[in-house]
Enzyme design. Structure first.
Site, PDB file in Angstrom:
ATOM      1  N   GLU A 252      -4.764  -4.742  10.774  1.00 18.00           N
ATOM      2  CA  GLU A 252      -3.710  -3.751  10.966  1.00 18.00           C
ATOM      3  C   GLU A 252      -3.936  -3.005  12.276  1.00 18.00           C
ATOM      4  O   GLU A 252      -4.724  -2.056  12.319  1.00 18.00           O
ATOM      5  CB  GLU A 252      -3.725  -2.742   9.815  1.00 18.00           C
ATOM      6  CG  GLU A 252      -3.568  -3.358   8.439  1.00 18.00           C
ATOM      7  CD  GLU A 252      -3.064  -2.346   7.419  1.00 18.00           C
ATOM      8  OE1 GLU A 252      -2.033  -2.617   6.809  1.00 18.00           O
ATOM      9  OE2 GLU A 252      -3.686  -1.279   7.255  1.00 18.00           O
TER      10      GLU A 252
ATOM     11  N   GLY B 237       3.209  -1.160   4.116  1.00 18.35           N
ATOM     12  CA  GLY B 237       3.263   0.264   3.806  1.00 18.35           C
ATOM     13  C   GLY B 237       4.673   0.671   3.441  1.00 18.35           C
ATOM     14  O   GLY B 237       5.152   0.420   2.330  1.00 18.35           O
ATOM     15  N   GLY B 238       5.381   1.282   4.389  1.00 18.04           N
ATOM     16  CA  GLY B 238       6.713   1.855   4.159  1.00 18.04           C
ATOM     17  C   GLY B 238       7.676   0.980   3.365  1.00 18.04           C
ATOM     18  O   GLY B 238       8.312   1.452   2.420  1.00 18.04           O
TER      19      GLY B 238
ATOM     20  N   GLU C 266      -6.407   4.833   8.142  1.00 20.25           N
ATOM     21  CA  GLU C 266      -6.162   6.255   7.854  1.00 20.25           C
ATOM     22  C   GLU C 266      -7.399   6.898   7.248  1.00 20.25           C
ATOM     23  O   GLU C 266      -7.705   8.065   7.500  1.00 20.25           O
ATOM     24  CB  GLU C 266      -4.937   6.388   6.938  1.00 20.25           C
ATOM     25  CG  GLU C 266      -3.649   6.111   7.713  1.00 20.25           C
ATOM     26  CD  GLU C 266      -2.527   5.502   6.892  1.00 20.25           C
ATOM     27  OE1 GLU C 266      -2.571   5.564   5.651  1.00 20.25           O
ATOM     28  OE2 GLU C 266      -1.596   4.948   7.515  1.00 20.25           O
TER      29      GLU C 266
ATOM     30  N   ASN D  72       0.879  -1.176   0.000  1.00 21.22           N
ATOM     31  CA  ASN D  72       0.000   0.000   0.000  1.00 21.22           C
ATOM     32  C   ASN D  72       0.911   1.220   0.000  1.00 21.22           C
ATOM     33  O   ASN D  72       1.550   1.525   0.999  1.00 21.22           O
ATOM     34  CB  ASN D  72      -0.881  -0.036   1.265  1.00 21.22           C
ATOM     35  CG  ASN D  72      -1.692   1.247   1.432  1.00 21.22           C
ATOM     36  OD1 ASN D  72      -1.749   2.076   0.517  1.00 21.22           O
ATOM     37  ND2 ASN D  72      -2.308   1.408   2.593  1.00 21.22           N
ATOM     38  N   TRP D  73       0.966   1.881  -1.148  1.00 20.32           N
ATOM     39  CA  TRP D  73       1.897   3.005  -1.287  1.00 20.32           C
ATOM     40  C   TRP D  73       1.400   4.274  -0.594  1.00 20.32           C
ATOM     41  O   TRP D  73       2.138   5.243  -0.481  1.00 20.32           O
ATOM     42  CB  TRP D  73       2.133   3.324  -2.774  1.00 20.32           C
ATOM     43  CG  TRP D  73       2.854   2.268  -3.546  1.00 20.32           C
ATOM     44  CD1 TRP D  73       3.303   1.047  -3.072  1.00 20.32           C
ATOM     45  CD2 TRP D  73       3.220   2.315  -4.931  1.00 20.32           C
ATOM     46  NE1 TRP D  73       3.914   0.349  -4.072  1.00 20.32           N
ATOM     47  CE2 TRP D  73       3.885   1.100  -5.232  1.00 20.32           C
ATOM     48  CE3 TRP D  73       3.057   3.259  -5.951  1.00 20.32           C
ATOM     49  CZ2 TRP D  73       4.374   0.825  -6.504  1.00 20.32           C
ATOM     50  CZ3 TRP D  73       3.543   2.977  -7.220  1.00 20.32           C
ATOM     51  CH2 TRP D  73       4.190   1.776  -7.484  1.00 20.32           C
ATOM     52  N   LYS D  74       0.134   4.282  -0.200  1.00 17.09           N
ATOM     53  CA  LYS D  74      -0.463   5.479   0.412  1.00 17.09           C
ATOM     54  C   LYS D  74      -0.225   6.689  -0.516  1.00 17.09           C
ATOM     55  O   LYS D  74      -0.244   6.515  -1.725  1.00 17.09           O
ATOM     56  CB  LYS D  74       0.084   5.676   1.829  1.00 17.09           C
ATOM     57  CG  LYS D  74      -0.085   4.383   2.657  1.00 17.09           C
ATOM     58  CD  LYS D  74       0.224   4.537   4.107  1.00 17.09           C
ATOM     59  CE  LYS D  74       0.014   3.190   4.818  1.00 17.09           C
ATOM     60  NZ  LYS D  74       0.242   3.245   6.257  1.00 17.09           N
TER      61      LYS D  74
ATOM     62  N   HIS E 134      -9.250   1.431   5.185  1.00 14.61           N
ATOM     63  CA  HIS E 134      -7.953   1.571   5.866  1.00 14.61           C
ATOM     64  C   HIS E 134      -8.120   2.497   7.075  1.00 14.61           C
ATOM     65  O   HIS E 134      -8.896   3.450   7.026  1.00 14.61           O
ATOM     66  CB  HIS E 134      -6.902   2.123   4.902  1.00 14.61           C
ATOM     67  CG  HIS E 134      -5.516   2.022   5.450  1.00 14.61           C
ATOM     68  ND1 HIS E 134      -5.020   2.924   6.372  1.00 14.61           N
ATOM     69  CD2 HIS E 134      -4.532   1.101   5.249  1.00 14.61           C
ATOM     70  CE1 HIS E 134      -3.785   2.554   6.692  1.00 14.61           C
ATOM     71  NE2 HIS E 134      -3.461   1.463   6.028  1.00 14.61           N
TER      72      HIS E 134
ATOM     73  N   SER F 154       4.217  -2.243  10.070  1.00 17.38           N
ATOM     74  CA  SER F 154       5.677  -2.369  10.192  1.00 17.38           C
ATOM     75  C   SER F 154       6.207  -3.739   9.768  1.00 17.38           C
ATOM     76  O   SER F 154       7.107  -4.289  10.408  1.00 17.38           O
ATOM     77  CB  SER F 154       6.124  -2.014  11.623  1.00 17.38           C
ATOM     78  OG  SER F 154       5.750  -0.679  11.919  1.00 17.38           O
TER      79      SER F 154
ATOM     80  N   GLY G 177       3.338   2.229  10.608  1.00 10.90           N
ATOM     81  CA  GLY G 177       4.303   3.302  10.384  1.00 10.90           C
ATOM     82  C   GLY G 177       5.129   3.657  11.608  1.00 10.90           C
ATOM     83  O   GLY G 177       5.828   4.662  11.625  1.00 10.90           O
TER      84      GLY G 177
END
Ligand code: 13P
Length: 250
Positions: free
Chosen positions: A167, A233-234, A97, A9-11, A95, A212, A173
């Site tokens: 999640e 993510g990251g 966010e 997930n590149w956000k 998600h 993470s 993150g």
């Protein structure tokens, strides 16, 4: 047997040019991997380019969000029809966010999940508790409600094609992942919750862990009984680290 599924997930990261660079490298790094379903979820503006680049590859493409209506006066939004026409296959829904910054509710998540199936997009439904909720022992109640609401009205066949991403918000993150055991406890509880209404589908539906995930810890998560993959993510923003996660997935 549930096929492992690793998605990035590149956000809100990567311009079209950067997406092109990442995918061009990633394609070569993972080209010989067949036993893991691999996917990326770029920002909407990159989707056309990424679908084109991944065409004859083993990398699937998902979007990060969409509206539940087919079309209409919803400034700034995109629809399932638009995604489907582009060749997008998956859609992340709910998600944390989006739930936090855009006030997405469980009811909206359910509408989006139904719309996804109407348009033959496969949903990746995100659930998870905040740190406060975990401290107050509310993790199970929180995810149970999220799951029950998200799956309301679906057929067993649809549930079996659904992906759920557990999640925990406190692990996103932060560099501090849940332990594999902690994650598996909640993930198997999620499967139990689905099992109540959809016994057969609960064994087919795949549940990812997210928060993470890195090349060095993916193996621990995958070793657990109920974790079928990861939503990253990251570490998905760099072709080498994402490819290493995929390669370390067993
Ligand atoms: P990180 O891997 O950066 O913690 O993000 C997880 C996530 O939110 C994936 O959807």
């Amino acid at each position: 047997m549930r096929k492992p599924i690793i998605f990035g997930n590149w956000k809100m990261n990567k311009t079209v040019k950067e997406a092109n660079e990442l995918i061009s490298l990633l394609k070569t790094l993972v080209s010989d991997i067949k036993d893991v379903e691999i996917g990326v979820c770029p920002p909407a503006i990159d989707l056309q380019e990424v679908v084109k680049l991944t065409k004859d590859s083993n990398i699937k493409v998902g979007a990060q969000n969409m509206h539940w209506e087919k079309s209409g006066a919803y400034t700034g939004d995109i629809s399932a029809v638009m995604l489907k026409e582009l060749g997008v296959e998956y859609i992340i829904i709910g998600h944390s966010e989006r739930r936090e910054y855009y006030n997405e509710t469980d009811q909206e998540v359910n509408k989006k999940v139904k719309t996804a199936f109407e348009h033959k997009l496969k949903p990746i439904i995100c659930v998870g508790e905040s740190l406060e909720e975990r401290k107050e022992n509310k993790t199970k109640d929180k995810v149970k409600n999220q799951i029950k609401n998200a799956l309301k009205g679906l057929t067993a066949n649809q549930v079996s094609q659904t992906v759920i991403a557990y999640e925990p918000i406190w692990a996103i993150g932060t560099g501090e992942s849940a332990s594999a055991k902690q994650a598996n406890q909640v993930v198997s509880y999620i499967r139990d919750v689905v099992n109540l209404d959809y016994p057969e589908a609960s064994q087919k539906l795949r549940i990812q862990y997210g928060g993470s995930v890195k090349p060095h810890n993916i193996e621990e998560f995958m070793a657990e009984s109920d974790i079928d993959g990861a939503l990253v993510g990251g570490a998905s923003l760099e072709a080498n680290s994402f490819a290493d996660i995929v390669k370390n997935t067993k």
